[in-house]
Design a protein around this motif. Sequence first.
Motif, PDB file in Angstrom:
ATOM      1  N   PHE A 126      60.996  60.814  -2.551  1.00  0.00           N
ATOM      2  CA  PHE A 126      60.195  60.094  -1.555  1.00  0.00           C
ATOM      3  C   PHE A 126      59.121  59.288  -2.267  1.00  0.00           C
ATOM      4  CE2 PHE A 126      56.437  59.760   1.178  1.00  0.00           C
ATOM      5  CZ  PHE A 126      56.988  59.167   2.305  1.00  0.00           C
ATOM      6  N   ARG A 127      58.915  58.073  -1.734  1.00  0.00           N
ATOM      7  CA  ARG A 127      57.836  57.214  -2.240  1.00  0.00           C
ATOM      8  C   ARG A 127      57.334  56.348  -1.082  1.00  0.00           C
ATOM      9  NH1 ARG A 127      57.473  53.497  -7.046  1.00  0.00           N
ATOM     10  NH2 ARG A 127      59.304  54.584  -7.805  1.00  0.00           N
ATOM     11  N   ARG A 128      56.039  56.117  -1.068  1.00  0.00           N
ATOM     12  CA  ARG A 128      55.465  55.221  -0.068  1.00  0.00           C
ATOM     13  C   ARG A 128      54.389  54.376  -0.725  1.00  0.00           C
ATOM     14  NH1 ARG A 128      52.672  56.833   5.679  1.00  0.00           N
ATOM     15  NH2 ARG A 128      52.807  54.763   6.640  1.00  0.00           N
ATOM     16  N   ASN A 129      54.392  53.066  -0.460  1.00  0.00           N
ATOM     17  CA  ASN A 129      53.477  52.132  -1.110  1.00  0.00           C
ATOM     18  C   ASN A 129      52.480  51.545  -0.122  1.00  0.00           C
ATOM     19  OD1 ASN A 129      55.021  52.449  -3.495  1.00  0.00           O
ATOM     20  ND2 ASN A 129      56.403  50.806  -2.855  1.00  0.00           N
ATOM     21  N   LEU A 130      51.353  51.085  -0.654  1.00  0.00           N
ATOM     22  CA  LEU A 130      50.362  50.361   0.131  1.00  0.00           C
ATOM     23  C   LEU A 130      50.839  48.944   0.414  1.00  0.00           C
ATOM     24  CD1 LEU A 130      46.798  51.154  -1.303  1.00  0.00           C
ATOM     25  CD2 LEU A 130      47.474  51.285   1.102  1.00  0.00           C
ATOM     26  N   ASP A 131      50.401  48.412   1.529  1.00  0.00           N
ATOM     27  CA  ASP A 131      50.663  47.009   1.860  1.00  0.00           C
ATOM     28  C   ASP A 131      49.972  46.119   0.824  1.00  0.00           C
ATOM     29  OD1 ASP A 131      50.514  44.383   2.928  1.00  0.00           O
ATOM     30  OD2 ASP A 131      50.642  45.168   4.968  1.00  0.00           O
ATOM     31  N   PRO A 132      50.703  45.185   0.185  1.00  0.00           N
ATOM     32  CA  PRO A 132      50.083  44.306  -0.822  1.00  0.00           C
ATOM     33  C   PRO A 132      48.853  43.555  -0.312  1.00  0.00           C
ATOM     34  CG  PRO A 132      52.464  44.101  -0.899  1.00  0.00           C
ATOM     35  CD  PRO A 132      52.154  44.937   0.302  1.00  0.00           C
ATOM     36  N   SER A 133      48.831  43.202   0.976  1.00  0.00           N
ATOM     37  CA  SER A 133      47.661  42.486   1.511  1.00  0.00           C
ATOM     38  C   SER A 133      46.426  43.376   1.493  1.00  0.00           C
ATOM     39  CB  SER A 133      47.950  41.990   2.935  1.00  0.00           C
ATOM     40  OG  SER A 133      48.103  43.079   3.828  1.00  0.00           O
ATOM     41  N   VAL A 134      46.618  44.664   1.745  1.00  0.00           N
ATOM     42  CA  VAL A 134      45.501  45.610   1.661  1.00  0.00           C
ATOM     43  C   VAL A 134      45.034  45.726   0.209  1.00  0.00           C
ATOM     44  CG1 VAL A 134      44.807  48.017   1.978  1.00  0.00           C
ATOM     45  CG2 VAL A 134      46.261  46.905   3.675  1.00  0.00           C
ATOM     46  N   CYS A 135      45.985  45.786  -0.720  1.00  0.00           N
ATOM     47  CA  CYS A 135      45.639  45.867  -2.136  1.00  0.00           C
ATOM     48  C   CYS A 135      44.789  44.673  -2.559  1.00  0.00           C
ATOM     49  CB  CYS A 135      46.903  45.937  -2.988  1.00  0.00           C
ATOM     50  SG  CYS A 135      47.890  47.431  -2.736  1.00  0.00           S
ATOM     51  N   ARG A 136      45.188  43.477  -2.147  1.00  0.00           N
ATOM     52  CA  ARG A 136      44.427  42.275  -2.504  1.00  0.00           C
ATOM     53  C   ARG A 136      43.000  42.341  -1.963  1.00  0.00           C
ATOM     54  NH1 ARG A 136      49.442  39.981  -1.270  1.00  0.00           N
ATOM     55  NH2 ARG A 136      50.457  39.017  -3.089  1.00  0.00           N
ATOM     56  N   GLU A 137      42.869  42.745  -0.707  1.00  0.00           N
ATOM     57  CA  GLU A 137      41.554  42.787  -0.065  1.00  0.00           C
ATOM     58  C   GLU A 137      40.633  43.801  -0.745  1.00  0.00           C
ATOM     59  OE1 GLU A 137      39.723  43.672   4.386  1.00  0.00           O
ATOM     60  OE2 GLU A 137      41.837  43.064   4.159  1.00  0.00           O
ATOM     61  N   VAL A 138      41.172  44.966  -1.057  1.00  0.00           N
ATOM     62  CA  VAL A 138      40.382  46.010  -1.708  1.00  0.00           C
ATOM     63  C   VAL A 138      39.991  45.578  -3.121  1.00  0.00           C
ATOM     64  CG1 VAL A 138      40.361  48.389  -2.518  1.00  0.00           C
ATOM     65  CG2 VAL A 138      41.428  47.830  -0.330  1.00  0.00           C
TER      66      VAL A 138
END
Length: 563
Positions: free
Chosen positions: A377-389
């Motif tokens: 199992f793997r789950r990733n963050l939304d890239p748009s959230v990563c950019r904002e943070v």
Amino acid sequence: MFPRVSPLLRFSLPLPSSMARNISSRAATGAFPIVALAAAASPSNVQFFTPSNSFASPSLRFTTRCFHAGFVKPIETGVWAAGGQRGYRKVRRRATAKSKQKELELSVSICIEDDLPDNDSEILSIAELLRLNAPMALKLALDGLKDSPCKTRDTAITDVGGYESIELSVMLCNDRFIRKLNKEWRDEDSATDVLSMSQHVAQLNLPILMLGDIVISVETAARQAEERGHTLLDEIRILMVHGLLHLLGFDHEISEEAETEMEKEEEVLLKSLGWAGKGLIQSAYESYDQANSDSEISDGTLLNSKSQLSTTNANALKEAMSRGVKVVIATGKARPSAINILKTAGLADKDGIVSELSPGVFLQGLLVYGRQGREIFRRNLDPSVCREVCRYSLEHKVPLIAFSNDRCLTLFDHPLVESLHTVYHEPKAEVMPSVEDLVAAADIQKLLFIDTADRVATELRPYWSEAAGGRASVVQAIPHMLEIVPVGTSKGSGVQILLDHLGVKAEEIMALGDGENDIEMLQLASLGIALSNGAEKTKAVANVIGASNDEDGVADAIYRYAF
């Protein structure tokens, strides 16, 4: 004046005469004549480090091994003299008349890297003092080796009576220089405070003990001196002592006992020399304690407030496994971090608690490994959230680390980013040149802010609880850290996925935790035990509240409830 060298020069070799002015002196410390040596060489013949961790000249080849800061170990050695524009040549020392009583000569070179300012009076003054301080520290450290009670020290260097001379180099440089060395020799792309690089090979049986080199970043030392409330000279002396002990076989990273022994040795040397400040190991822990003095911090249920696995907890885990109890890690850490921590206790192999072939839950349940260590199992963050943070991190200068499988990424160097590796055992953060480069480098499972507990509570958590909206959630396991994770993330869900994979019912497990990120896991288990130093929300859902991390709460729970 002091020898000055260009970036990546192997500075224990002769130094370019066109770039430096030489300083040498002879002083006596006890029965040890002390000589500061430097020679001349052509800049066009400078030997550079290579990414393969080795380099060769027509008559020498050097190789390395890892030891805190990457050690250079020559297979062949020689004394070098300048060869003008024709390169280096190996020469023989001139024979000297033997004295009635044989004396051990200490040869100490103090070097200033070429990119440091020529007219910086403070650096020049410090270098002048080191010319006297380094031999004093070396002599005291050597005096204590033969009868040293330390059990963890590498004893390749013990009795120096059989040598005619001992050679040591100390270099002052900037962050750029030490970062390049760190990358070449340790594959860590960041500046650090001190590197120790050994040249000793016991099997060669040479009359000269080529102890090695200590490289100190003046820029990092200046920042640490300001944080710790003492002078730049004090900090450089502390770093020199730390580096010297590494060259003499001490390594605080191999175990808790080794860290304690090296910490004590630092304290003894500094006090004996009458130098201000505390040892580097103790100073580092006190800095983190001061930054988070408003809370009791434990980096994970298994570890105490110094982020260490105690012998009592380790022995309890081993006994549990010997009785047939299956122990599985569920942590917010990356898998390499858990492996490194448990390796020192002999718990990180195929028959231990964690390895690359064992099941486990990592990164708050965002990565789950099943039988034979295979990812299930793997789950990733939304890239748009990563950019904002990431943009927030740059704009507000808040240290941020992105976790991607077994890697950590960041946008800038910072002591708190470094602490995630040195204190909390996470993979060394790779510095990315921009937000877009970081986001494009790999899939991101979680982002972690690290700051003071007060700023996390009053600024970061309120802001990101609202700003994340329905796109991400905030999780807090330690007061001075805030994690941004995908919505619905929890260790409990990761544990449930693993249990289903293994065919185990929740009614058959006991869970131990302390942070808010452990709540769902404790609720899932048949018996949920919260350690007494844990978050109030976590203790509220637990069936039992046990002893604290610093009171070996894991061992106490195992002996009470697991058998």
